[in-house]
Design a protein around this motif. Structure first.
Motif, PDB file in Angstrom:
ATOM      1  N   PRO A   1       0.893  -0.989  -0.106  1.00  0.00           N
ATOM      2  CA  PRO A   1       0.044   0.077  -0.212  1.00  0.00           C
ATOM      3  C   PRO A   1       0.752   1.311  -0.138  1.00  0.00           C
ATOM      4  CG  PRO A   1      -0.896  -1.394   1.533  1.00  0.00           C
ATOM      5  CD  PRO A   1       0.328  -2.276   1.060  1.00  0.00           C
ATOM      6  N   ASP A   2       0.327   2.255  -0.642  1.00  0.00           N
ATOM      7  CA  ASP A   2       1.097   3.530  -0.826  1.00  0.00           C
ATOM      8  C   ASP A   2       0.488   4.336   0.161  1.00  0.00           C
ATOM      9  OD1 ASP A   2      -1.422   4.538  -1.386  1.00  0.00           O
ATOM     10  OD2 ASP A   2      -0.627   5.227  -3.570  1.00  0.00           O
ATOM     11  N   GLY A   3       0.711   5.518   0.565  1.00  0.00           N
ATOM     12  CA  GLY A   3       0.364   6.471   1.555  1.00  0.00           C
ATOM     13  C   GLY A   3      -1.115   6.553   1.623  1.00  0.00           C
ATOM     14  N   ARG A   4      -1.933   6.206   0.726  1.00  0.00           N
ATOM     15  CA  ARG A   4      -3.426   6.409   0.765  1.00  0.00           C
ATOM     16  C   ARG A   4      -3.901   4.919   0.681  1.00  0.00           C
ATOM     17  NH1 ARG A   4      -5.739  10.352  -3.470  1.00  0.00           N
ATOM     18  NH2 ARG A   4      -7.730  10.279  -2.076  1.00  0.00           N
ATOM     19  N   GLY A   5      -3.162   3.773   0.903  1.00  0.00           N
ATOM     20  CA  GLY A   5      -3.535   2.656   1.175  1.00  0.00           C
ATOM     21  C   GLY A   5      -3.897   1.636  -0.205  1.00  0.00           C
ATOM     22  N   ARG A   6      -3.253   2.445  -1.517  1.00  0.00           N
ATOM     23  CA  ARG A   6      -3.641   1.800  -2.585  1.00  0.00           C
ATOM     24  C   ARG A   6      -2.367   0.845  -3.110  1.00  0.00           C
ATOM     25  NH1 ARG A   6      -4.097   7.969  -5.343  1.00  0.00           N
ATOM     26  NH2 ARG A   6      -2.160   7.708  -4.447  1.00  0.00           N
ATOM     27  N   THR A   7      -3.004  -0.093  -3.952  1.00  0.00           N
ATOM     28  CA  THR A   7      -1.981  -1.040  -4.620  1.00  0.00           C
ATOM     29  C   THR A   7      -2.533  -1.475  -5.864  1.00  0.00           C
ATOM     30  OG1 THR A   7      -3.299  -3.195  -3.739  1.00  0.00           O
ATOM     31  CG2 THR A   7      -1.432  -2.459  -2.322  1.00  0.00           C
ATOM     32  N   GLY A   8      -1.646  -2.016  -6.828  1.00  0.00           N
ATOM     33  CA  GLY A   8      -2.172  -2.377  -8.140  1.00  0.00           C
ATOM     34  C   GLY A   8      -2.303  -1.222  -9.044  1.00  0.00           C
ATOM     35  N   LEU A   9      -1.338  -0.164  -8.662  1.00  0.00           N
ATOM     36  CA  LEU A   9      -1.595   1.191  -9.385  1.00  0.00           C
ATOM     37  C   LEU A   9      -1.042   1.088 -10.843  1.00  0.00           C
ATOM     38  CD1 LEU A   9      -1.126   3.837  -6.875  1.00  0.00           C
ATOM     39  CD2 LEU A   9      -3.262   2.904  -7.698  1.00  0.00           C
ATOM     40  N   ASP A  10       0.007   0.011 -11.187  1.00  0.00           N
ATOM     41  CA  ASP A  10       0.665  -0.068 -12.315  1.00  0.00           C
ATOM     42  C   ASP A  10      -0.251  -1.012 -13.057  1.00  0.00           C
ATOM     43  OD1 ASP A  10       0.846  -2.423 -10.742  1.00  0.00           O
ATOM     44  OD2 ASP A  10       2.349  -3.346 -11.801  1.00  0.00           O
ATOM     45  N   ARG A  11      -1.426  -1.418 -12.998  1.00  0.00           N
ATOM     46  CA  ARG A  11      -2.279  -2.162 -13.807  1.00  0.00           C
ATOM     47  C   ARG A  11      -3.267  -1.332 -14.542  1.00  0.00           C
ATOM     48  NH1 ARG A  11      -2.271  -5.548  -9.015  1.00  0.00           N
ATOM     49  NH2 ARG A  11      -4.387  -5.166  -8.458  1.00  0.00           N
ATOM     50  N   HIS A  12      -3.254  -0.113 -14.333  1.00  0.00           N
ATOM     51  CA  HIS A  12      -4.381   0.664 -14.930  1.00  0.00           C
ATOM     52  C   HIS A  12      -4.054   0.914 -16.335  1.00  0.00           C
ATOM     53  CE1 HIS A  12      -7.472   4.002 -14.805  1.00  0.00           C
ATOM     54  NE2 HIS A  12      -6.544   4.599 -15.795  1.00  0.00           N
ATOM     55  N   GLY A  13      -5.193   0.682 -17.175  1.00  0.00           N
ATOM     56  CA  GLY A  13      -4.824   0.759 -18.639  1.00  0.00           C
ATOM     57  C   GLY A  13      -4.228  -0.561 -19.390  1.00  0.00           C
ATOM     58  N   ARG A  14      -3.871  -1.667 -18.568  1.00  0.00           N
ATOM     59  CA  ARG A  14      -3.161  -2.561 -19.098  1.00  0.00           C
ATOM     60  C   ARG A  14      -4.265  -3.488 -20.008  1.00  0.00           C
ATOM     61  NH1 ARG A  14       2.037  -4.377 -17.503  1.00  0.00           N
ATOM     62  NH2 ARG A  14       2.925  -3.253 -15.742  1.00  0.00           N
ATOM     63  N   ASP A  15      -5.428  -3.440 -19.799  1.00  0.00           N
ATOM     64  CA  ASP A  15      -6.408  -4.453 -20.460  1.00  0.00           C
ATOM     65  C   ASP A  15      -7.332  -3.739 -21.383  1.00  0.00           C
ATOM     66  OD1 ASP A  15      -7.741  -2.877 -18.543  1.00  0.00           O
ATOM     67  OD2 ASP A  15      -8.903  -4.323 -17.607  1.00  0.00           O
ATOM     68  N   LEU A  16      -6.898  -2.526 -21.863  1.00  0.00           N
ATOM     69  CA  LEU A  16      -7.748  -1.927 -22.705  1.00  0.00           C
ATOM     70  C   LEU A  16      -7.436  -2.438 -24.182  1.00  0.00           C
ATOM     71  CD1 LEU A  16      -6.487   1.701 -21.873  1.00  0.00           C
ATOM     72  CD2 LEU A  16      -8.812   0.846 -21.230  1.00  0.00           C
ATOM     73  N   THR A  17      -8.897  -2.588 -24.741  1.00  0.00           N
ATOM     74  CA  THR A  17      -8.922  -3.220 -26.080  1.00  0.00           C
ATOM     75  C   THR A  17      -9.709  -2.378 -27.134  1.00  0.00           C
ATOM     76  OG1 THR A  17     -10.919  -4.643 -25.572  1.00  0.00           O
ATOM     77  CG2 THR A  17      -8.446  -5.386 -25.131  1.00  0.00           C
ATOM     78  N   GLY A  18     -10.048  -1.077 -26.671  1.00  0.00           N
ATOM     79  CA  GLY A  18     -10.985  -0.504 -27.466  1.00  0.00           C
ATOM     80  C   GLY A  18     -10.511  -0.033 -28.914  1.00  0.00           C
TER      81      GLY A  18
END
Length: 220
Positions: free
Chosen positions: A8-25
């Motif tokens: 977790p970062d300072g705001r308790g977030r994880t997986g922030l590197d996964r954003h946008g990886r699954d885009l297929t539009g």
């Protein structure tokens, strides 16, 4: 272990590197990698992708994106009196990039923070101006700086009840806000675009909408 990725970062977030990886539009874009560069209050990423150009050839591209979440803004107006309710507050990015004092005149606005755009704009209007507002009318949703910032801004217009003592101070003191509330004639506010006294993009767009299609179109 990287904060914001697998811890977790300072705001308790994880997986922030996964954003946008699954885009297929878009078949002309293939996401190859997303790297988290920073996750302090907002999130900065570097994305590597393959892009197919109009002539058919592919190139490998890299772009940094700044993710601060989506936001909402509202133009508060009194059509009968011909006035709008604005805020004036210090904006450091404008100050360091040529604005004389960094004090920008703006429509009330803020981030969604998990709310719907209408819920957020009612909250922001109350925090920044001290006013409850009438039914917000959706006007448009725009990407404010699509070359690098992911934010989509939901823009509204809403009436406010006029009474004595409109001008004053607002803002969330816990977040360091110190906001001056201004009531201006619509004609004056519109003229301030030309003089540079209003230089905030969302506010310019909302005032121009109000003149072309909104509550002050009869003044054209």
């Amino acid at each position: 272990m990287t904060a914001g990725v697998d811890t977790p970062d300072g705001r308790g977030r994880t997986g922030l590197d996964r954003h946008g990886r699954d885009l297929t539009g878009n078949p002309n874009v293939v996401i190859r990698d997303v790297e988290l560069l920073s996750s302090d209050w907002y999130v900065l990423r570097k994305t590597t992708f393959d892009f197919r150009h109009a002539d058919g050839h592919w190139s490998r591209e890299r772009r940094e994106t700044y993710d601060r979440g989506d936001g909402a803004a509202v133009l508060l107006y009194d059509a009968e009196r011909g006035t709008v309710l604005m805020t004036r507050q210090f904006r450091l990015p404008a100050y360091v990039n040529g604005h004389p004092d960094g004090m920008l005149v703006e429509a009330a606005a803020g981030l969604l923070d998990g709310e719907t755009p209408e819920e957020a704009i009612r909250r922001e209007a109350a925090e920044e101006t001290g006013r409850a507002i009438g039914a917000p009318e959706p006007v448009f949703a725009v990407y404010m700086s699509p070359g690098s910032v992911t934010e989509r801004l939901h823009c509204f217009a809403a009436p406010y009840a006029s009474r004595g003592g409109v001008e004053g101070r607002g803002g969330n003191a816990e977040e360091g806000e110190d906001i001056e509330v201004l009531e201006l004639s619509f004609v004056k506010a519109l003229s301030m675009i030309g003089t540079g006294e209003i230089a905030d993009a969302k506010t310019v767009m909302l005032l121009q909408w109000a003149a072309l299609e909104g509550p002050f179109r009869a003044l054209r």
